[in-house]
Design an enzyme around this catalytic site. Structure first.
Site, PDB file in Angstrom:
ATOM      1  CG  ASP A 364       2.319   5.079   5.836  1.00  0.00           C
ATOM      2  OD1 ASP A 364       2.930   5.297   4.778  1.00  0.00           O
ATOM      3  OD2 ASP A 364       2.695   4.254   6.694  1.00  0.00           O
ATOM      4  CD  GLU A 568       3.491   1.066  -0.511  1.00  0.00           C
ATOM      5  OE1 GLU A 568       3.553  -0.047   0.031  1.00  0.00           O
ATOM      6  OE2 GLU A 568       4.343   1.956  -0.334  1.00  0.00           O
TER       7      GLU A 568
END
Length: 1006
Positions: A364, A568
């Site tokens: 991420d 997401e």
């Protein structure tokens, strides 16, 4: 996309069997002998075509070289030439000479957009020998535009030649006779000629033969389905070999329900935990085809069942039929493992720039530009790996899970290739900056007025922020609770602003040119409760909200984002007045070019307003699922960030390449278990501002400036490494002195044969000495300094002397290090030491150039050229002849420190007075009344709010970097008084006084 669309994401649009018949010429492909040239053939997917004298018959063949992907191959145009009611005869010969001993090749038909690609024939060729493909087939579609020859996605991309190519049409329509049995089929007969022997329904429903068949007399129909797993099952217990490659194919049709529907082709153990499923989308009322190649991971080898189902959690329980189903092995597992220790696996090969580091996991990723230096924050997957179960070799046997992650990684660079590992930021639970939080995932960072705002999510329950005085802290928690949802209006929440199932995570922070801050957050593929369920086409599961000037207070209620196919990973980026909102698509969305993205991809929207993000702003897919580029074990969730740094635009994302390298080396390819590594690749744009499709690579991006070795720099500065890791220490950092509150790191776990490598080191006219700050753990170790490779020229050998367990500095002479080279520190154990003995820890390195030392050239440097009042800056100087030096600041001169000179060198951190006026100043070095050096410094006001930056990170500012530079272009100017050379580099000020004109570093003087 690869040769079979099913390989690129877990989906492929089903192929309709219908279509208007059209007359086809006898010869579909012309010029298949290549005796008169290569007319009619092209390489739209990469590579170079040429005639070759290596012919099967005649004197010429067609050669392809310089292939850029598995799909790069000789291509013929077949637009409008194929019909679904005609059979065709395909013949061709091919040959390859390099690479593996045997190689699989496919002949593929594709539409021009590659939205539909189908393999029509395959062969396994032997190196150095001609192989012939002969195939009679009926096309699945009349819409194909291209026929090309490829190597499958998990094999090599070597050059090859083809010859004697022909594609001709048979007369008359195809018949419905039974197709031949599939050789090597590991499933019960999937043609269903007369019975359904071997197929069962342990999860409910009724199985029966149906005359509505894709071919032949019957198909297998399932009706009366009780749950999504109600479907046809076949046993595969003990049939799938770990590491071998397989292809599962078949056809499916349904007549009820939605116009299009996903079906999964799934491998599961008897307890249905740890399944592997492949989703494909079909069109109602039409027979569609699916084909999936995969390398068997542990979950495949442990499977007891293969079955067809609809996705878990869906309401799709309609009847359906299958036909022509088979599972065949297409390649054996590779030879046994070459390694038995993960430490000795080269997870980042020398020369590659992805993943960014090879010694730890990270996921991420999000960027921060702070005073000219690039920082990357990421979720600390290594923490979860350390907590989870592993086999005897350290290979993970338990999926990531993320539940134990409470820290965030941070690393930095100034050249995009050499990365300093700054360790981790402790966030959640005891000892963290926000101890009330349980987890810290998916960071997003931005700089404002010298402060760093680091947002994170506490699993899926909310988003929070901590604030640091620098990229490494010290950190404080300004709220003591989550910013989302704890500070959101109660009326907004009560009004359904966050529907059931919405994940309040994956923050993104952005500051526009006018100083206005924005926070983006949220996710999930389906939210809400019946009858108001949203998803997966338009789940509307993310939000954006304005931030007040303090960056931690919401300015109004969140606003809904309608990003098609949202899952997401929100990200916001600005370029040329346009806002680019990107995100990860979910794994249930049905792709529609221009309207909905492919599954597990990074999709994006373009808008004129950072809060106007509705479906019409959808712009396309920037990056397909990373499994497309990196093979087995590298699929799964996608998360990215876009940013501009030093004039180039970059795309950072994660893939499971470190884990995949481990698994492949230990004989369990694909068994990555979800532990991810950070990558960066270039991001380019079309003339209309849309994003060109991004290619994930192992090569990564280019180094943007040379590395300067003539300073003290961190030992944990790495382009490549083997065997080593990093550990935190209380010893103060020299290079990053202003960050001592947040984390100096050292190289540790150093064994015999391990190494650390740095890319593109510019030694100029030559290095004279090399020094290292080390802590010996045994007596008699040493460090070889080599150029260009771990086996390259030895230019120095440093004996690691000193008291065991105590830090000391060791030095050696350097011979032959001139110009630019890759640099390798190779570590050696004393004779007789046991294997895997930890030899020493290393804090930093430094080189001295020819002519440095007392009485030589004086060179002075600041660690940063812009600092807030009350902040600190590190001053380094070499070639100093006096016994001590006074360091002061001047517009009106004030002394700050007096420093002793050791071996012609000083290094000291000084604090700029808190009452210093904002503006231009100088740091001055004096020996009594004699001025030795004058270094420009810009003082800014102490951080107090206001201002802003763009591109989702901090702005670099006009003054350069806050940290010591690692090289770069320098501008020279002559100081008439001192006849000196003033060098200003990105992130540093460098002042040099030439005391003698001999063996200087290569710098032109005007």
């Amino acid at each position: 996309m690869l040769g079979i669309a099913a390989l690129v994401a877990s989906t492929v649009t089903a192929v309709g069997m219908g279509g208007a018949a059209q007359a086809a010429p006898t010869a579909i492909v012309e010029n298949g002998t290549f005796e008169t040239g290569i007319t009619g053939w092209s390489t739209p997917l990469g590579g170079t075509l040429s005639q070759s004298a290596d012919a099967k018959t005649g004197t010429k063949s067609l050669a392809i070289s310089g292939r850029t992907s598995f799909q790069s191959g000789p291509t013929a145009t077949v637009t409008g030439l194929l019909s679904t009611d005609t059979t065709y005869d395909l013949n061709l010969s091919l040959k390859f000479d390099t690479g593996r001993a045997t190689q699989n090749f496919n002949v593929v038909l594709c539409t021009a957009s590659r939205s539909q690609c189908d393999v029509v024939a395959s062969t396994t060729a032997t190196a150095g020998a001609w192989s012939t493909i002969e195939k009679t087939f009926t096309p699945l579609s009349s819409s194909y535009d291209l026929m090309f020859i490829e190597t499958p996605w998990n094999t090599d991309v070597q050059s090859f030649v083809i010859d004697d190519v022909s594609l001709t049409a048979d007369s008359g329509p195809s018949t419905s006779t039974e197709p031949p049995a599939v050789p090597g089929n590991l499933l019960p007969d999937g043609r269903f000629v007369s019975d359904l022997t071997g197929w069962s329904n342990p999860r409910g429903g009724t199985l029966a033969l149906s005359p509505d068949a894709a071919s032949g007399a019957n198909s297998l129909q399932v009706s009366g389905r009780e749950n999504t797993q109600s479907g046809p099952f076949a046993s595969v217990t003990g049939k799938i070999e770990l590491g071998a490659s397989y292809r599962v194919t078949g056809k499916l049709k349904y007549d009820e329900g939605a116009a299009s529907q996903q079906f999964n082709f799934t491998f599961c153990p008897a307890n249905f935990n740890g399944c592997a499923d492949y989703g494909h989308t079909f069109t109602k009322g039409e027979w569609g085809t699916f084909s999936q190649e995969f390398t068997a991971e542990a979950r495949h080898a442990a499977a007891d069942w293969f079955f067809v189902e609809t996705p878990w959690g869906s309401t799709a329980l309609q009847d359906f039929a299958i036909d022509e189903v088979s599972l065949v092995k297409i390649a054996d597992a590779p030879a046994g493992p070459e390694f038995t220790s993960l430490e000795k696996v080269q997870t980042k090969p020398i020369g590659d720039h992805n993943p960014l580091v090879g010694h730890k996991f990270g996921a991420d990723p999000h960027h921060l530009i702070y005073n000219g230096r690039l920082y990357i924050y990421s979720t600390d997957d290594t923490q979860q790996y350390d907590l989870n179960t592993k086999d005897a070799n350290g290979l993970p046997t338990q999926s990531n899970g993320y539940g134990g992650i409470t820290r965030l990684n941070v690393m930095s660079t100034s050249d995009m290739v050499n990365w300093v590992d700054h360790g981790t930021v402790p966030i959640a639970r005891e000892g963290g900056a926000a101890p009330w939080a349980r987890n810290s995932w998916a960071p997003a960072a931005i700089e404002k007025d010298g402060k760093v705002y680091l947002y994170f999510c506490d699993s899926g329950t909310g988003t929070a922020v901590v604030v640091g005085g620098s990229p490494l802290g010290p950190w404080e928690d300004p709220l003591g609770k989550k910013i989302i949802p704890d500070t959101v209006s109660r009326d907004y929440i009560a009004g359904g602003g966050f529907p059931a199932g919405m994940w309040l995570f994956d923050p993104e922070v952005f500051i526009d040119d006018d100083g206005q801050g924005y926070l983006y957050f949220g996710g999930n593929s389906q939210i809400g409760t019946s009858p108001n369920v949203q998803g997966p086409q338009n789940p509307k599961s993310t939000r954006v909200v304005k931030l007040k000037d303090d960056m931690v207070t919401l300015d109004g209620d969140p606003v809904e984002i309608d990003a098609p196919g949202m899952f997401e990973a929100s990200s916001m980026f600005k370029r040329d007045g346009k806002y680019y909102y990107s995100y990860s698509s979910n794994f249930q969305v049905n792709e529609a070019p221009g309207l909905y993205p492919s599954r597990g991809a990074i999709a994006y929207m373009m808008t004129d307003d950072p809060m106007k993000l509705k479906a019409p702003e959808y712009a396309g897919v920037a990056f397909v699922n990373q499994g497309t580029f990196f093979g087995a074990g590298n699929g799964g969730n996608n998360h990215s960030d876009m940013f501009t740094y030093k004039g180039e635009t970059y795309f950072t994302y994660h893939a499971q390449t470190r884990g995949a390298a481990w698994a492949a080396a230990l004989g369990t390819p694909g068994a990555t278990q979800g532990y991810r590594s950070v990558h960066i690749d270039k991001l380019d744009f079309n003339a209309d501002g849309t994003i060109k499709p991004i290619t994930g690579t192992r090569g990564g991006v280019d180094q943007v400036e040379s590395f300067d070795p003539y300073r003290t720099f961190e030992a944990e500065t790495l382009a490549w490494q083997l065997g080593i890791t990093t550990a935190s220490t209380d010893t103060a950092s020299v290079e990053f002195a202003e960050h001592n509150g947040g984390g100096n790191m050292v190289l540790s776990g150093v064994d015999d044969g391990d190494f650390a490598g740095i890319s593109g080191v510019d030694f100029g006219a030559g290095a004279k000495t090399v020094s290292a700050t080390v802590k010996p753990l045994v007596e008699g170790g040493s460090i070889q300094v080599r150029l260009d490779d771990v086996d390259g020229q030895v230019v120095a050998e440093i004996p690691v002397d000193g008291t065991v367990g105590e830090w000391t500095q060791v030095t050696a002479e350097v011979t032959g290090a001139t110009g630019e080279h890759d640099l390798f520190f190779v570590f050696a154990a004393p004779e007789g030491a046991e294997a895997e003995t930890d030899l020493f820890e290393i804090d930093n390195w430094s080189f001295a150039g020819e002519g440095e030392g007392p009485g030589a050239e004086l060179a002075a440097q600041l660690s940063r050229t812009e600092v807030p009042a009350g902040g600190s800056v590190t001053v380094t100087a070499t070639g100093v002849t006096s016994a001590e030096v006074e360091i002061g600041i001047e517009s009106t001169y004030r002394a700050l420190a007096t420093v002793a000179v050791v071996d012609g060198r000083i290094e000291a951190t000084v604090v700029v007075p808190a009452d210093a006026e904002a503006g231009a100043h100088h740091i001055v070095l004096r020996d009594g009344d004699t001025e030795l050096a004058r270094l420009p410094l810009t003082v800014t006001r102490a951080a107090s709010g206001g201002g802003g930056s763009v591109d989702g990170g901090g702005s670099s500012g006009a003054g350069g970097g806050a940290l010591a530079d690692t090289g770069g272009d320098m501008a020279a100017t002559m100081n008439a008084v001192w006849l000196a050379l003033l060098l200003l580099g990105a992130g540093s000020g460098l002042w040099m006084l030439r005391r003698r004109r001999q063996s200087q570093r290569a710098v032109s003087v005007e």
